[in-house]
Design a protein around this motif. Structure first.
Motif, PDB file in Angstrom:
ATOM      1  N   LEU A 168       0.838  -1.206   0.000  1.00 59.35           N
ATOM      2  CA  LEU A 168       0.000   0.000   0.000  1.00 59.35           C
ATOM      3  C   LEU A 168       0.873   1.256   0.000  1.00 59.35           C
ATOM      4  N   GLN A 169       1.879   1.276   0.856  1.00 64.76           N
ATOM      5  CA  GLN A 169       2.782   2.428   0.922  1.00 64.76           C
ATOM      6  C   GLN A 169       3.440   2.674  -0.447  1.00 64.76           C
ATOM      7  N   GLN A 170       3.887   1.617  -1.078  1.00 60.62           N
ATOM      8  CA  GLN A 170       4.544   1.768  -2.373  1.00 60.62           C
ATOM      9  C   GLN A 170       3.566   2.206  -3.462  1.00 60.62           C
ATOM     10  N   SER A 171       2.325   1.729  -3.401  1.00 54.89           N
ATOM     11  CA  SER A 171       1.326   2.154  -4.394  1.00 54.89           C
ATOM     12  C   SER A 171       1.017   3.639  -4.241  1.00 54.89           C
ATOM     13  N   GLN A 172       1.069   4.135  -3.006  1.00 57.28           N
ATOM     14  CA  GLN A 172       0.877   5.575  -2.785  1.00 57.28           C
ATOM     15  C   GLN A 172       2.003   6.389  -3.428  1.00 57.28           C
ATOM     16  N   GLN A 173       3.135   5.740  -3.629  1.00 57.38           N
ATOM     17  CA  GLN A 173       4.276   6.407  -4.254  1.00 57.38           C
ATOM     18  C   GLN A 173       4.379   6.092  -5.744  1.00 57.38           C
ATOM     19  N   ARG A 209       4.653  11.081   4.990  1.00 60.63           N
ATOM     20  CA  ARG A 209       5.629  11.049   3.897  1.00 60.63           C
ATOM     21  C   ARG A 209       5.231  12.088   2.868  1.00 60.63           C
ATOM     22  N   ASP A 242       5.645  13.317  -1.097  1.00 58.96           N
ATOM     23  CA  ASP A 242       6.055  12.930  -2.441  1.00 58.96           C
ATOM     24  C   ASP A 242       6.959  14.034  -2.983  1.00 58.96           C
ATOM     25  N   THR A 302       1.459  15.274   0.770  1.00 58.53           N
ATOM     26  CA  THR A 302       1.794  14.505   1.966  1.00 58.53           C
ATOM     27  C   THR A 302       0.727  13.441   2.195  1.00 58.53           C
ATOM     28  N   ARG A 303       1.179  12.312   2.710  1.00 56.23           N
ATOM     29  CA  ARG A 303       0.277  11.200   3.016  1.00 56.23           C
ATOM     30  C   ARG A 303       0.693  10.584   4.340  1.00 56.23           C
ATOM     31  N   THR A 304      -0.294  10.036   5.022  1.00 56.72           N
ATOM     32  CA  THR A 304      -0.007   9.284   6.228  1.00 56.72           C
ATOM     33  C   THR A 304       0.711   8.006   5.833  1.00 56.72           C
ATOM     34  N   ASN A 305       1.774   7.698   6.517  1.00 58.16           N
ATOM     35  CA  ASN A 305       2.560   6.506   6.240  1.00 58.16           C
ATOM     36  C   ASN A 305       1.905   5.295   6.909  1.00 58.16           C
TER      37      ASN A 305
END
Length: 138
Positions: free
Chosen positions: A39-44, A113, A115, A121-124
């Motif tokens: 999920l974290q990587q998909s957000q990136q 985090r 981008d 910004t997104r919650t990690n």
């Protein structure tokens, strides 16, 4: 008489045992970590298959007891991303009901985090996360 007494000791020891063992915490922690890493990587903007990460966890208690609930658990997870192996440690609080909360060191997994390309910004999802394990006796 000796057999009855020995049987009572075994039953008493079994009654004190906890289903919250390192093996069960590991079995719950590893796939939860893998899904949240994906999920974290998909957000990136990266597509990662959680099963391809092959996450393996090693969990233990720092206190006197080796199992049971407590705030003194640590889990170290090893996973593979783009053919490179990574290791990360988390502190865990394991509750009597089998649910747990993991926290990563803020340096490794900051709560927010940013981008670098968009500035968003997104919650990690890996900064702090919860899970539960099966507490039934098998």
């Amino acid at each position: 008489m000796k057999r009855v007494l020995a049987g009572a000791v075994v039953l008493a020891a079994a009654a004190c045992a906890s289903p919250l063992t390192p093996a069960r915490v590991e079995a719950s922690f590893a796939p939860t970590f893998g899904a949240l890493y994906a999920l974290q990587q998909s957000q990136q903007g990266r597509a990662v298959d959680p099963s391809a990460l092959l996450p393996r966890a090693s969990c233990r208690r720092a206190g006197v007891d080796s199992s049971g609930p407590g705030e003194d658990w640590t889990c170290t997870v090893v996973y593979v991303d783009t053919r490179t192996s990574f290791t990360q440690a988390f502190e865990l609080q394991v509750k009597p009901d089998g649910c747990w909360r993991a926290e990563a060191p803020p340096v490794a997994q900051p709560a927010v985090r940013t981008d670098p390309l968009t500035g968003m910004t997104r919650t990690n999802p890996l900064a702090e996360f919860d899970g539960c394990l099966d507490t039934s006796w098998r």
